[in-house]
Enzyme design. Structure first.
Site, PDB file in Angstrom:
ATOM      1  N   ASN A 446       0.839  -1.200   0.000  1.00  0.00           N
ATOM      2  CA  ASN A 446       0.000   0.000   0.000  1.00  0.00           C
ATOM      3  C   ASN A 446       0.875   1.252   0.000  1.00  0.00           C
ATOM      4  O   ASN A 446       1.624   1.506   0.952  1.00  0.00           O
ATOM      5  CB  ASN A 446      -0.898   0.022   1.245  1.00  0.00           C
ATOM      6  CG  ASN A 446      -1.625   1.348   1.399  1.00  0.00           C
ATOM      7  OD1 ASN A 446      -2.639   1.586   0.760  1.00  0.00           O
ATOM      8  ND2 ASN A 446      -1.104   2.251   2.228  1.00  0.00           N
ATOM      9  N   GLU A 447       0.830   2.001  -1.097  1.00  0.00           N
ATOM     10  CA  GLU A 447       1.387   3.350  -1.218  1.00  0.00           C
ATOM     11  C   GLU A 447       2.905   3.450  -1.034  1.00  0.00           C
ATOM     12  O   GLU A 447       3.427   4.534  -0.773  1.00  0.00           O
ATOM     13  CB  GLU A 447       0.691   4.312  -0.244  1.00  0.00           C
ATOM     14  CG  GLU A 447      -0.787   4.494  -0.532  1.00  0.00           C
ATOM     15  CD  GLU A 447      -1.445   5.576   0.318  1.00  0.00           C
ATOM     16  OE1 GLU A 447      -0.776   6.155   1.193  1.00  0.00           O
ATOM     17  OE2 GLU A 447      -2.639   5.845   0.103  1.00  0.00           O
ATOM     18  N   ASP A 448       3.632   2.364  -1.206  1.00  0.00           N
ATOM     19  CA  ASP A 448       5.091   2.457  -1.044  1.00  0.00           C
ATOM     20  C   ASP A 448       5.754   3.210  -2.189  1.00  0.00           C
ATOM     21  O   ASP A 448       6.846   3.765  -2.022  1.00  0.00           O
ATOM     22  CB  ASP A 448       5.694   1.055  -0.911  1.00  0.00           C
ATOM     23  CG  ASP A 448       5.426   0.458   0.469  1.00  0.00           C
ATOM     24  OD1 ASP A 448       4.740   1.119   1.265  1.00  0.00           O
ATOM     25  OD2 ASP A 448       5.878  -0.669   0.730  1.00  0.00           O
ATOM     26  N   SER A 503      -0.672  -0.823  -4.553  1.00  0.00           N
ATOM     27  CA  SER A 503      -1.897  -0.027  -4.652  1.00  0.00           C
ATOM     28  C   SER A 503      -1.583   1.333  -4.051  1.00  0.00           C
ATOM     29  O   SER A 503      -1.286   1.426  -2.859  1.00  0.00           O
ATOM     30  CB  SER A 503      -3.056  -0.677  -3.897  1.00  0.00           C
ATOM     31  OG  SER A 503      -4.228   0.092  -4.027  1.00  0.00           O
ATOM     32  N   HIS A 523      -5.301   6.298  -5.717  1.00  0.00           N
ATOM     33  CA  HIS A 523      -5.789   6.719  -4.412  1.00  0.00           C
ATOM     34  C   HIS A 523      -6.034   8.218  -4.515  1.00  0.00           C
ATOM     35  O   HIS A 523      -5.087   8.988  -4.681  1.00  0.00           O
ATOM     36  CB  HIS A 523      -4.762   6.433  -3.312  1.00  0.00           C
ATOM     37  CG  HIS A 523      -4.574   4.969  -3.032  1.00  0.00           C
ATOM     38  ND1 HIS A 523      -3.797   4.507  -1.993  1.00  0.00           N
ATOM     39  CD2 HIS A 523      -5.068   3.857  -3.646  1.00  0.00           C
ATOM     40  CE1 HIS A 523      -3.814   3.180  -1.990  1.00  0.00           C
ATOM     41  NE2 HIS A 523      -4.582   2.768  -2.984  1.00  0.00           N
TER      42      HIS A 523
END
Length: 898
Positions: A446-448, A503, A523
């Site tokens: 997530n969002e790395d 993501s 996102h």
């Protein structure tokens, strides 16, 4: 070799103390695993309930200490006198230890663990009486040590302190912008003693569906250890109870034999009898149970089983007129996904372990999503791989699962020991979960990738990946994990489930910071975070798949009163209220969005209500607009789905959740439910963005932060209306009616529009486009000085009826901002209750904004509807899910008591 049956016995009778094995602290009674230190300290009166008031601060010290758990147990009778060569193995099975754990059996170190997500099985020799001790060191302090031990890596983490970066533990335990800092430790999953002569594991069903989806060809595989005996396999249709296929003819797969464990398989075929698993709303959720039995003569040595379903999954990423698509196709049917993101159910996960009485918690949450017309939940990468009960509920209820691997918002290391642990973690959890038909995608993190962009880490999006080892030598070595290692594990351990590196991710070029709406998932956090755009802009701020976006709101008062116990703290902006809201800048952001749209209320009940209505408006307008972008078929799927951040909370708080810690829905939950009906009508005024340049290149004057005030009184209002349907519902001779209703009088201010509507399935039909509202009795002359008292703002109200005149769906569009509207005249709201108080019928004489019943946990489920707007002449029925009397619920609407 003695043919004894497989036996697994939970170890009970635990105690714990502060410090390591040598400490002289007193032993206290502990819960049997699963348990954790915060719960055990609270039960012993040594710690307060951090879910209340400011008590989180009072328990922070627990996470910096060492804690030791112990128990004693006798040697099983089946193992007595047999020793190592007696043919019976004795194994201690640790399903999960949180996190840095040293395990001692009779003073001998038998296991060192540093990964919360890994299961350990340790073969042991026992005495008649045995003592087991587990020492848990502080994950936070160990994390700081690991940072120092790896100066070669650039540790960067968002949301929390740097110590979480090198630790394989649920990342939200370090706190997040919706959760407290609760550094748990302890035996958080069961610990059992196993004795056996034969053990089966690794059951897997590998299959392909024929092109017409009428035949399944596959193989059933199982791993075997110990006495072989005879293996029997059966495949049972759960709906009918019929054994569809069985055999005793398993063959050893010699090429995959490793050590004492051997792999066996048997091919199978199901012809016309196969029944498919479908997402909810598209078909039935047919499930099958696969059972394998190992026998020695008439003795059953071991039995294992699992439930699965047959379906075909595609992640469609193809070039089209909008860029590159991103949507799911299940069993050859395109699925528009509307759902939510999922965070862990609690900070103390053992409160909800399936072995406890609260095992229904996970099913209740998935049922809540399903009853809200949600088709997907995304298991977020900063939490945990959820227990089987979570996915079993999704299988049963037809809710798709997007599964992240457990990495979130950080630049993770990739040194050899870390990679070795990650490989074991990923392989174990993929193998555990791969049989669930609900899981339709795995994502690497997530969002790395936003870390890469924000900090300028080394990343070449055009790298062909032929030499992934070189990524380990960059300052973003985790790319090796996300774009190579995890994809290979998915490829080797599953069949037919797509893998997505992150993501959000769009070929490495779309991140949280730099959203590319033409590719991958996005996102969208420029509403609330980032540039804090008006939420009215959300319809134009989407992408090919919106996997996160959201808006905050207070929970209902009943929940606030549970966690804020002092009456003097129950006001907006109190120290306790602000402390519980962990979102950075929430003091400004939440008030800004409320005051931008509504007349501010100072009392807690009034302010909480406004935040809920505001959240519902923001979320609802996004869902219906992005669903509208589903289009009419291949090549027109501009938006493939939307997942709100977030479905749930991990403690009682103020957050983006659409249902609170106790499972009580906020009005936004119902806004999603209405927008995701199988057939839904949508209506929307044209939004004018005064920050944009007109054709002549000059900036228009900005009347307010985001509102065209002329739309309140001029005859220049334009609107769209459309109808969306899923893959199973087709309209035939339906009627769309649009009315224009005065907010002040409740009377119609223009001639209604009535149109016949027929639509294809699985798409969106545009019925009205850019239609101008013709107001015959315009009271304001543009040549005169503006007189606000002469304006007559109106609601655009759309209804869709079928060919029997039954209401299918309705929607309305109000003139923004709501705060400029005059609600001082009595709205004429009436509630009538059924005799048994299970139903309420609501009516009003004038348009009502944001009618909300204040729900409570005692309802044990969602109302049939809530948080809706009321139009004159309509009746709105609300039913309770239980025997809780509906007339005990308080209610309010915008402008009430003003």
């Amino acid at each position: 070799m003695k043919a004894i049956p497989f036996n697994s016995t939970p170890l009970r009778g635990w105690s714990f103390k502060q410090g390591d094995r040598s400490s002289d602290e007193e032993w206290m009674g502990a819960g049997d695993p699963p348990t954790e230190v915060h719960r055990d300290l609270e039960h012993n009166g040594k710690a307060s309930d951090y879910r209340k008031d400011l008590n989180e601060l009072a328990v922070r010290w627990i996470g910096d200490e060492t804690w030791t758990y112990r128990t004693t147990f006798r040697q099983p009778e089946s193992q007595e006198g047999l020793g190592h060569d007696g043919g019976v193995k004795t194994v201690l099975n640790f399903e999960g230890l949180d996190t840095f754990a040293s395990v001692y059996l009779n003073d001998e170190l038998i296991l060192s663990s540093d990964n919360m997500f890994i299961q350990h099985r340790v073969q042991v020799s026992l005495k008649t009486e045995n003592e087991l001790e587990i020492v848990f060191e502080s994950a936070r302090l160990k994390g700081l040590e690991l940072v120092k031990q790896h100066p070669e890596h650039r540790f960067i983490v968002h949301q929390t302190e740097i110590s979480r970066g090198p630790v394989r533990k649920a990342q939200y335990h370090w706190g997040w912008d919706w959760g407290p800092i609760i550094m748990t430790c302890g035996p958080t999953k069961p610990i059992t003693l196993e004795t056996y002569a034969c053990r089966l594991e690794g059951l897997q069903v590998l299959y392909d569906l024929s092109a017409d989806l009428k035949e399944v060809n596959g193989r059933i595989q199982v791993e075997h250890e110990g006495v072989k005996g005879e293996l029997y396999v059966e495949l049972v249709n759960n709906q009918t109870g019929k054994i569809e296929w069985s055999t005793t003819g398993l063959q050893q797969v010699s090429s995959k034999t490793e050590g004492a464990t051997k792999l066996y398989e048997a091919p199978f075929t199901l012809n016309e009898e196969v029944q498919l698993w479908w997402p909810r709303g598209y078909g039935s959720q047919y499930l099958y149970t696969v059972k394998v039995v190992a026998r020695s003569g008439t003795h059953v040595l071991h039995t294992i089983s699992q439930t699965t379903g047959f379906r075909h999954v595609e992640l469609v990423q193809e070039p089209d007129s909008h860029g590159q698509s991103f949507y799911f196709r299940i069993n050859h049917v395109d699925i528009f996904v509307g759902g939510s993101c999922w965070i862990p159910i609690d900070n103390d996960l053992s409160r909800h372990h399936p072995s406890e009485s609260s095992s229904s918690s996970y099913k209740n949450w998935i049922r809540l999503a399903a009853e809200g017309n949600q088709t997907m939940v995304r298991v977020w990468g900063g939490g945990v791989y959820e227990p089987d009960a979570f996915y079993a509920a999704a299988d049963e209820l037809g809710v798709l699962v997007w599964q992240d691997f457990m990495f979130a918002c950080a630049n993770y290391p990739a040194h050899p020991a870390y990679l070795e642990s990650v490989v074991l973690e990923a392989r174990q959890n993929v193998r555990r979960l791969r049989h669930h038909p609900s899981i339709v995608i795995w994502a690497g993190n997530n969002e790395d990738y936003q870390i890469v962009e924000r900090y300028g880490l080394q990343y070449d999006a055009d790298d062909d990946g032929k030499d992934p080892e070189k990524w380990l030598k960059t300052d973003f070595p985790a790319r090796y994990i996300y774009e190579h290692l995890l994809s290979k594990i998915i490829e080797s351990e599953t069949v037919g489930v797509p893998y997505h590196p992150s993501s959000p991710f769009g070929n490495g070029k779309s991140t949280v910071l730099k959203v590319d709406p033409t590719i991958g998932d996005v996102h969208q956090w420029n509403v609330w975070h980032g540039t804090m755009e008006p939420y009215q802009k959300l319809p134009k701020m989407g992408g090919r798949f919106v996997s996160e976006f959201g808006m905050e709101a207070y929970p209902h008062l009943d929940t606030l009163e549970k966690c804020i116990t002092r009456k003097e703290d129950r006001y907006p902006g109190s120290m306790t209220m602000d402390f519980r809201n962990k979102a950075i800048g929430h003091e400004r952001r939440l008030v800004s969005y409320v005051t931008e749209n509504f007349r501010l209320r100072q009392d807690l009940e009034g302010f909480a209500h406004l935040t809920q209505v505001m959240q519902a408006d923001a979320v609802g307008c996004a869902y219906k607009a992005w669903r509208r972008q589903w289009g009419i078929g291949k090549g027109d799927r501009k938006c493939g789905g939307v997942l709100v951040w977030q479905l749930n909370d991990c403690w009682p708080t103020i957050s983006w959740a659409v249902a609170d810690y106790y499972g009580v829905p906020k009005p936004a939950y119902y806004a999603i439910k209405r927008a995701m009906q199988p057939i839904a009508v949508g209506v929307q005024r044209r939004f004018r963005d005064w920050t944009m340049k007109p054709a002549d290149g000059k900036l228009w004057q900005r009347d307010t932060s985001h509102i065209d005030m002329r739309s309140l009184w001029e005859d220049d209002v334009r609107f769209d209306a459309w109808v969306s349907s899923n893959g199973q519902n087709e309209l035939d001779r339906a009627k769309l009616t649009v009315k224009f209703i005065s907010v002040t009088t409740g009377k119609e201010v223009a001639e209604p529009i009535a149109l016949g509507v027929s639509s294809q399935t699985n798409g969106c039909i545009e019925v009205i486009h850019d239609r101008k509202v013709k107001i015959p009795d315009k009271k304001q002359d543009a040549s005169e000085p503006y007189d606000a008292t002469k304006s007559d703002p109106f609601v655009i109200y759309a209804t869709l009826h079928d060919n029997t005149d039954q209401l299918i769906s309705s929607d309305c569009s109000w003139p923004d901002p709501i705060k400029y509207l005059d609600f001082s005249a009595d709205r004429g709201v009436k509630l009538e209750y059924s005799e048994d108080k299970s139903t309420a019928v609501v009516t009003a004489d004038k348009p009502v904004k944001g009618f909300v019943l204040s729900e409570v946990a005692e309802l044990a489920g969602p109302l049939s509807d809530n948080g809706f707007d009321i139009m004159p002449g309509e009746r709105y029925e609300i039913k309770t899910p239980s025997d809780y009397p509906i007339d005990r619920l308080k209610w309010r609407y915008v402008g009430m008591h003003e």
